[in-house]
Design a protein around this motif. Sequence first.
Motif, PDB file in Angstrom:
ATOM      1  N   ALA A 368       0.810  -1.217   0.000  1.00  0.00           N
ATOM      2  CA  ALA A 368       0.000   0.000   0.000  1.00  0.00           C
ATOM      3  C   ALA A 368       0.844   1.268   0.000  1.00  0.00           C
ATOM      4  O   ALA A 368       0.301   2.377   0.043  1.00  0.00           O
ATOM      5  CB  ALA A 368      -0.925   0.001   1.215  1.00  0.00           C
ATOM      6  N   GLY A 369       2.169   1.105  -0.029  1.00  0.00           N
ATOM      7  CA  GLY A 369       3.042   2.269  -0.065  1.00  0.00           C
ATOM      8  C   GLY A 369       3.384   2.840   1.295  1.00  0.00           C
ATOM      9  O   GLY A 369       3.860   3.967   1.404  1.00  0.00           O
ATOM     10  N   ARG A 370       3.165   2.038   2.366  1.00  0.00           N
ATOM     11  CA  ARG A 370       3.478   2.502   3.724  1.00  0.00           C
ATOM     12  C   ARG A 370       4.654   1.700   4.294  1.00  0.00           C
ATOM     13  O   ARG A 370       4.836   0.531   3.974  1.00  0.00           O
ATOM     14  CB  ARG A 370       2.269   2.325   4.651  1.00  0.00           C
ATOM     15  N   VAL A 371       5.419   2.328   5.159  1.00  0.00           N
ATOM     16  CA  VAL A 371       6.478   1.630   5.875  1.00  0.00           C
ATOM     17  C   VAL A 371       5.841   0.859   7.026  1.00  0.00           C
ATOM     18  O   VAL A 371       5.119   1.452   7.841  1.00  0.00           O
ATOM     19  CB  VAL A 371       7.534   2.611   6.424  1.00  0.00           C
ATOM     20  N   PRO A 372       6.048  -0.456   7.122  1.00  0.00           N
ATOM     21  CA  PRO A 372       5.420  -1.226   8.199  1.00  0.00           C
ATOM     22  C   PRO A 372       5.912  -0.775   9.572  1.00  0.00           C
ATOM     23  O   PRO A 372       7.047  -0.312   9.713  1.00  0.00           O
ATOM     24  CB  PRO A 372       5.876  -2.671   7.914  1.00  0.00           C
TER      25      PRO A 372
END
Length: 540
Positions: A368-372
């Motif tokens: 989703a384009g987020r840093v976990p």
Amino acid sequence: MRVVVVGAGIAGLATAGLLARDGHEVEVLERHAVVGGRAGSWERDGFRFDTGPSWYLMPEVFDHWFRLMGTTADDELDLVGLDPAYRVFFEGHDRPLDVSPDRAANVASFEAIEPGAGARLERYLDSAHDTYDMALRHFLYTTFASWRPFAHRDVAARWHRLVPLLGASLARRVAASFQDVRLRQVLGYPAVFLGSTPDRAPSMYHLMSALDLDGGVRYPLGGFARVVDAVASLAVGAGVTLRTRARATTITTTAVGAAPGVVRTGLPVPGPRRPRASVTGVRWEDSAGRAHHAPADVVVTAADLHHVESDLLPPDLRERSPGWWARRDPGPGGVLVMLGVRGRVPQLPHHALFFAADWEENFGAIAAGRVPDPASLYVCTPSRTDPSVAPPGHENLFLLVPVPADPGLGRGGEDGMGDAAVEAVADAAIDRVAAWAGVPDLRDRIVVRRTVGPGDFAADLSSWSGGMLGPAHTLRQSAMFRAGNRSRRVAGLLHAGGSTIPGVGLPMCLISAELAVKRVRGDTSADPLPVTGPALHPWE
């Protein structure tokens, strides 16, 4: 025949060496001052870090390439086995799992965690070995220029098993046999080494478990920079001209004037499509900005394929449109953290994996384009094996955190001076290692620090979307569905490296070198290139 190779990463060097051994006049253009590409090296204050690959898997592939060059891996490299092969730390569990080089020990470890899992692991590994052997024999060493290899009776007899392996995901395959999340994570994480995720990688890639759970993991003393040096030395020894600080700017071409099906270079062009042009060489600039032209009958690009098509070819000669790329997966990005640490860190073996408990959220965030948060990560501590990579009494730690392939996350730097988002990922990773591995003073003992972010991969390696490995090994980007290694629009233009077949990783790049040579020779077989002398492996 005159050949110009663009890029002196492992694929470019390996391709150049093999073509020179075939008697061709080969010139390699590398824009940086040193060779290696993704398999780079960085030194400071007595520490030496590999900045890319760190797992020596598929040893038979390395040895086969070296034997094609008239030597062996054992003669060129000092390989040592790792025990444990790696250690896995799990969020929410105090006790890590050591993966052994011994199959029986791993079976016992699985059984201790989940009753019945030991026997199921035996069957899983048997299947992994069978699939791996079939891949070596019939899929990895083919250019897909001919479908004849797929009619082989060995392949035909396995189609009933191959189809399910392609149609189901690795995650589904693992979940069908193992219930404990920790075991699922150990068996699913190899998908990340393929630039993919367990839920998107075909279950055929369960073959990766044949490499680390049964047979062990090795390490070349001197690091992977030593592997690059060995390949480069053999290439130069074979007659390759290696130019560094030589930035390729344009692949030069001329309109095809030969009869259909034959190009000016003599390379066959299978199929009904006729190329629009034929290569004439490569224009390049030196470090002073002076322009040069390297004439060639064949050009092999061993750079990122998106960069080659977008920056080195005019629009009418690009095989893939912007829409084609938009529908493809560049694989994950990565934040690399290189740490020189005062004192020893016995809690960490050579390789360690740190797995977040919420597996799906971890990979879903990246997609989703987020840093976990928290992010799973990998830690390599080569100083546990190799005293040459750190000063006495110190440790060398290399952390890799998968993140979205997004150059906008920024670039890294030394001593915490990288872009804020990259340094935040690094800080969180350091704290996670300290907490989960039980090294509470880790941050205070750091004496050298450097980070690398997706922006660095894009700027320094011209990597598509800042990806750290290459296009993900999803079904539509694997085997015959992956970008091919011959341009259909420019005769004499070939490709090697992780962007093309067979895929990402050092062993795949070495095989891609053989596949480029096959194109030049007109070899449509699915076999490795023949080696003079007795074969050492049954698949040769």
